[in-house]
Design a protein around this motif. Structure first.
Motif, PDB file in Angstrom:
ATOM      1  N   PHE A  87       0.833  -1.202   0.000  1.00  0.00           N
ATOM      2  CA  PHE A  87       0.000   0.000   0.000  1.00  0.00           C
ATOM      3  C   PHE A  87       0.869   1.255   0.000  1.00  0.00           C
ATOM      4  CE2 PHE A  87      -2.681   3.268   1.946  1.00  0.00           C
ATOM      5  CZ  PHE A  87      -3.846   3.138   1.211  1.00  0.00           C
ATOM      6  N   GLY A  88       1.960   1.216   0.751  1.00  0.00           N
ATOM      7  CA  GLY A  88       2.871   2.356   0.852  1.00  0.00           C
ATOM      8  C   GLY A  88       3.602   2.663  -0.439  1.00  0.00           C
ATOM      9  N   MET A  89       3.655   1.711  -1.361  1.00  0.00           N
ATOM     10  CA  MET A  89       4.320   1.940  -2.647  1.00  0.00           C
ATOM     11  C   MET A  89       3.388   2.576  -3.683  1.00  0.00           C
ATOM     12  SD  MET A  89       6.850  -1.338  -3.085  1.00  0.00           S
ATOM     13  CE  MET A  89       5.589  -2.590  -2.933  1.00  0.00           C
ATOM     14  N   MET A  90       2.125   2.778  -3.325  1.00  0.00           N
ATOM     15  CA  MET A  90       1.172   3.375  -4.249  1.00  0.00           C
ATOM     16  C   MET A  90       1.513   4.846  -4.480  1.00  0.00           C
ATOM     17  SD  MET A  90      -3.010   3.668  -3.958  1.00  0.00           S
ATOM     18  CE  MET A  90      -2.899   3.279  -2.256  1.00  0.00           C
ATOM     19  N   GLU A  91       1.334   5.281  -5.702  1.00  0.00           N
ATOM     20  CA  GLU A  91       1.478   6.697  -6.022  1.00  0.00           C
ATOM     21  C   GLU A  91       0.085   7.261  -6.251  1.00  0.00           C
ATOM     22  OE1 GLU A  91       5.607   7.526  -8.197  1.00  0.00           O
ATOM     23  OE2 GLU A  91       4.201   6.328  -9.405  1.00  0.00           O
ATOM     24  N   ILE A  92      -0.213   8.372  -5.603  1.00  0.00           N
ATOM     25  CA  ILE A  92      -1.529   8.996  -5.693  1.00  0.00           C
ATOM     26  C   ILE A  92      -1.340  10.408  -6.226  1.00  0.00           C
ATOM     27  CG2 ILE A  92      -3.564   9.721  -4.394  1.00  0.00           C
ATOM     28  CD1 ILE A  92      -2.760   7.586  -2.308  1.00  0.00           C
ATOM     29  N   PHE A  93      -2.150  10.766  -7.204  1.00  0.00           N
ATOM     30  CA  PHE A  93      -2.041  12.084  -7.813  1.00  0.00           C
ATOM     31  C   PHE A  93      -3.356  12.835  -7.711  1.00  0.00           C
ATOM     32  CE2 PHE A  93       1.196   9.509  -9.712  1.00  0.00           C
ATOM     33  CZ  PHE A  93       2.270  10.362  -9.832  1.00  0.00           C
ATOM     34  N   ARG A  94      -3.277  14.115  -7.472  1.00  0.00           N
ATOM     35  CA  ARG A  94      -4.402  15.038  -7.550  1.00  0.00           C
ATOM     36  C   ARG A  94      -4.063  15.942  -8.733  1.00  0.00           C
ATOM     37  NH1 ARG A  94      -7.479  12.654  -4.189  1.00  0.00           N
ATOM     38  NH2 ARG A  94      -7.016  12.675  -1.977  1.00  0.00           N
ATOM     39  N   GLY A  95      -4.695  15.663  -9.857  1.00  0.00           N
ATOM     40  CA  GLY A  95      -4.260  16.330 -11.083  1.00  0.00           C
ATOM     41  C   GLY A  95      -2.875  15.793 -11.414  1.00  0.00           C
ATOM     42  N   ARG A  96      -1.910  16.665 -11.585  1.00  0.00           N
ATOM     43  CA  ARG A  96      -0.535  16.221 -11.855  1.00  0.00           C
ATOM     44  C   ARG A  96       0.359  16.273 -10.622  1.00  0.00           C
ATOM     45  NH1 ARG A  96       1.094  17.866 -17.933  1.00  0.00           N
ATOM     46  NH2 ARG A  96      -0.819  17.102 -18.872  1.00  0.00           N
ATOM     47  N   GLU A  97      -0.239  16.683  -9.504  1.00  0.00           N
ATOM     48  CA  GLU A  97       0.527  16.799  -8.260  1.00  0.00           C
ATOM     49  C   GLU A  97       0.506  15.493  -7.489  1.00  0.00           C
ATOM     50  OE1 GLU A  97       2.247  19.539  -7.096  1.00  0.00           O
ATOM     51  OE2 GLU A  97       1.811  20.405  -9.077  1.00  0.00           O
ATOM     52  N   LEU A  98       1.667  15.033  -7.065  1.00  0.00           N
ATOM     53  CA  LEU A  98       1.784  13.836  -6.248  1.00  0.00           C
ATOM     54  C   LEU A  98       1.270  14.132  -4.848  1.00  0.00           C
ATOM     55  CD1 LEU A  98       2.823  10.900  -6.262  1.00  0.00           C
ATOM     56  CD2 LEU A  98       5.027  11.780  -5.506  1.00  0.00           C
ATOM     57  N   SER A  99       0.372  13.288  -4.337  1.00  0.00           N
ATOM     58  CA  SER A  99      -0.191  13.459  -2.999  1.00  0.00           C
ATOM     59  C   SER A  99       0.358  12.385  -2.077  1.00  0.00           C
ATOM     60  CB  SER A  99      -1.717  13.322  -3.043  1.00  0.00           C
ATOM     61  OG  SER A  99      -2.275  14.359  -3.782  1.00  0.00           O
ATOM     62  N   PRO A 100       0.404  12.653  -0.783  1.00  0.00           N
ATOM     63  CA  PRO A 100       0.875  11.617   0.151  1.00  0.00           C
ATOM     64  C   PRO A 100      -0.128  10.473   0.278  1.00  0.00           C
ATOM     65  CG  PRO A 100       0.119  13.545   1.346  1.00  0.00           C
ATOM     66  CD  PRO A 100       0.063  13.895  -0.117  1.00  0.00           C
ATOM     67  N   VAL A 101       0.396   9.282   0.527  1.00  0.00           N
ATOM     68  CA  VAL A 101      -0.445   8.116   0.781  1.00  0.00           C
ATOM     69  C   VAL A 101      -1.079   8.309   2.153  1.00  0.00           C
ATOM     70  CG1 VAL A 101      -0.402   5.603   1.124  1.00  0.00           C
ATOM     71  CG2 VAL A 101       1.024   6.648  -0.637  1.00  0.00           C
ATOM     72  N   PRO A 102      -2.355   7.921   2.348  1.00  0.00           N
ATOM     73  CA  PRO A 102      -2.985   8.079   3.665  1.00  0.00           C
ATOM     74  C   PRO A 102      -2.154   7.431   4.775  1.00  0.00           C
ATOM     75  CG  PRO A 102      -4.580   7.324   2.048  1.00  0.00           C
ATOM     76  CD  PRO A 102      -3.239   7.296   1.382  1.00  0.00           C
ATOM     77  N   GLU A 103      -2.111   8.086   5.913  1.00  0.00           N
ATOM     78  CA  GLU A 103      -1.346   7.569   7.042  1.00  0.00           C
ATOM     79  C   GLU A 103      -2.045   6.378   7.674  1.00  0.00           C
ATOM     80  OE1 GLU A 103      -0.098  10.421   9.912  1.00  0.00           O
ATOM     81  OE2 GLU A 103       0.158  11.970   8.394  1.00  0.00           O
ATOM     82  N   VAL A 104      -1.251   5.521   8.283  1.00  0.00           N
ATOM     83  CA  VAL A 104      -1.783   4.357   8.984  1.00  0.00           C
ATOM     84  C   VAL A 104      -2.476   4.833  10.246  1.00  0.00           C
ATOM     85  CG1 VAL A 104      -1.160   2.247  10.213  1.00  0.00           C
ATOM     86  CG2 VAL A 104       0.044   2.870   8.128  1.00  0.00           C
ATOM     87  N   VAL A 105      -3.661   4.308  10.475  1.00  0.00           N
ATOM     88  CA  VAL A 105      -4.402   4.616  11.680  1.00  0.00           C
ATOM     89  C   VAL A 105      -3.817   3.763  12.797  1.00  0.00           C
ATOM     90  CG1 VAL A 105      -6.659   4.545  12.785  1.00  0.00           C
ATOM     91  CG2 VAL A 105      -6.473   5.102  10.356  1.00  0.00           C
ATOM     92  N   GLN A 106      -3.413   4.399  13.859  1.00  0.00           N
ATOM     93  CA  GLN A 106      -2.863   3.646  14.986  1.00  0.00           C
ATOM     94  C   GLN A 106      -4.009   3.139  15.842  1.00  0.00           C
ATOM     95  OE1 GLN A 106       0.372   2.920  15.419  1.00  0.00           O
ATOM     96  NE2 GLN A 106       0.733   3.929  13.483  1.00  0.00           N
ATOM     97  N   GLN A 107      -4.053   1.815  16.023  1.00  0.00           N
ATOM     98  CA  GLN A 107      -5.119   1.223  16.815  1.00  0.00           C
ATOM     99  C   GLN A 107      -4.505   0.475  17.993  1.00  0.00           C
ATOM    100  OE1 GLN A 107      -7.307  -1.294  14.197  1.00  0.00           O
ATOM    101  NE2 GLN A 107      -8.285   0.385  13.137  1.00  0.00           N
ATOM    102  N   LEU A 108      -5.144   0.594  19.115  1.00  0.00           N
ATOM    103  CA  LEU A 108      -4.723  -0.103  20.306  1.00  0.00           C
ATOM    104  C   LEU A 108      -5.554  -1.374  20.421  1.00  0.00           C
ATOM    105  CD1 LEU A 108      -3.161  -0.244  22.993  1.00  0.00           C
ATOM    106  CD2 LEU A 108      -5.025   1.063  24.009  1.00  0.00           C
ATOM    107  N   GLU A 109      -4.883  -2.513  20.549  1.00  0.00           N
ATOM    108  CA  GLU A 109      -5.606  -3.774  20.707  1.00  0.00           C
ATOM    109  C   GLU A 109      -5.328  -4.317  22.095  1.00  0.00           C
ATOM    110  OE1 GLU A 109      -5.056  -6.681  17.727  1.00  0.00           O
ATOM    111  OE2 GLU A 109      -5.319  -5.264  16.092  1.00  0.00           O
ATOM    112  N   LEU A 110      -6.391  -4.678  22.783  1.00  0.00           N
ATOM    113  CA  LEU A 110      -6.260  -5.277  24.105  1.00  0.00           C
ATOM    114  C   LEU A 110      -6.631  -6.726  24.019  1.00  0.00           C
ATOM    115  CD1 LEU A 110      -8.012  -2.465  26.148  1.00  0.00           C
ATOM    116  CD2 LEU A 110      -5.567  -2.795  25.811  1.00  0.00           C
TER     117      LEU A 110
END
Length: 111
Positions: A87-110
């Protein structure tokens, strides 16, 4: 056995769907399906593409099973898992501008 969480073990579940929306009843079914996957922790990536971060393949399978239990009678739905590394290797563009890949949501598991 303890598994260290890493980019190869954590998963992203992607749900792609194209549901009919021509009638009022079809739109209601579409909205219900969308609401149910949002309630299960998926977020919209693009129109009709939703994703969810999972801490393991086993956790991803739980959410895949939930999506499958909510499938509408009509339409096309695809479900895909990729590792966090992929997933982190995906390239995402808004028009011709490179956008950051969405950040990982940190989840706490008990346990």
């Amino acid at each position: 056995m303890f598994h260290r969480i890493n980019a190869y073990r954590t998963m992203w579940v992607l749900v792609f769907f194209d549901l009919p929306t021509e009638t009022r009843k079809e739109r209601k079914i579409y909205a219900k399906f969308r609401k149910e996957i949002l309630t299960d922790g998926f977020t919209m990536f693009q129109f009709s593409i939703y994703l969810r971060h999972c801490s393991s393949k086993e956790n991803a399978e739980v959410h895949i099973k939930r999506v499958k239990s909510k499938l509408p009678v009509k339409g096309h739905v695809g479900i895909m898992c990729v590792t966090d590394k992929q997933f982190g290797m995906m390239e995402i563009f808004r028009g011709r501008e490179l956008s950051p890949v969405p950040e990982v949501v940190q989840q706490l598991e008990l346990f």
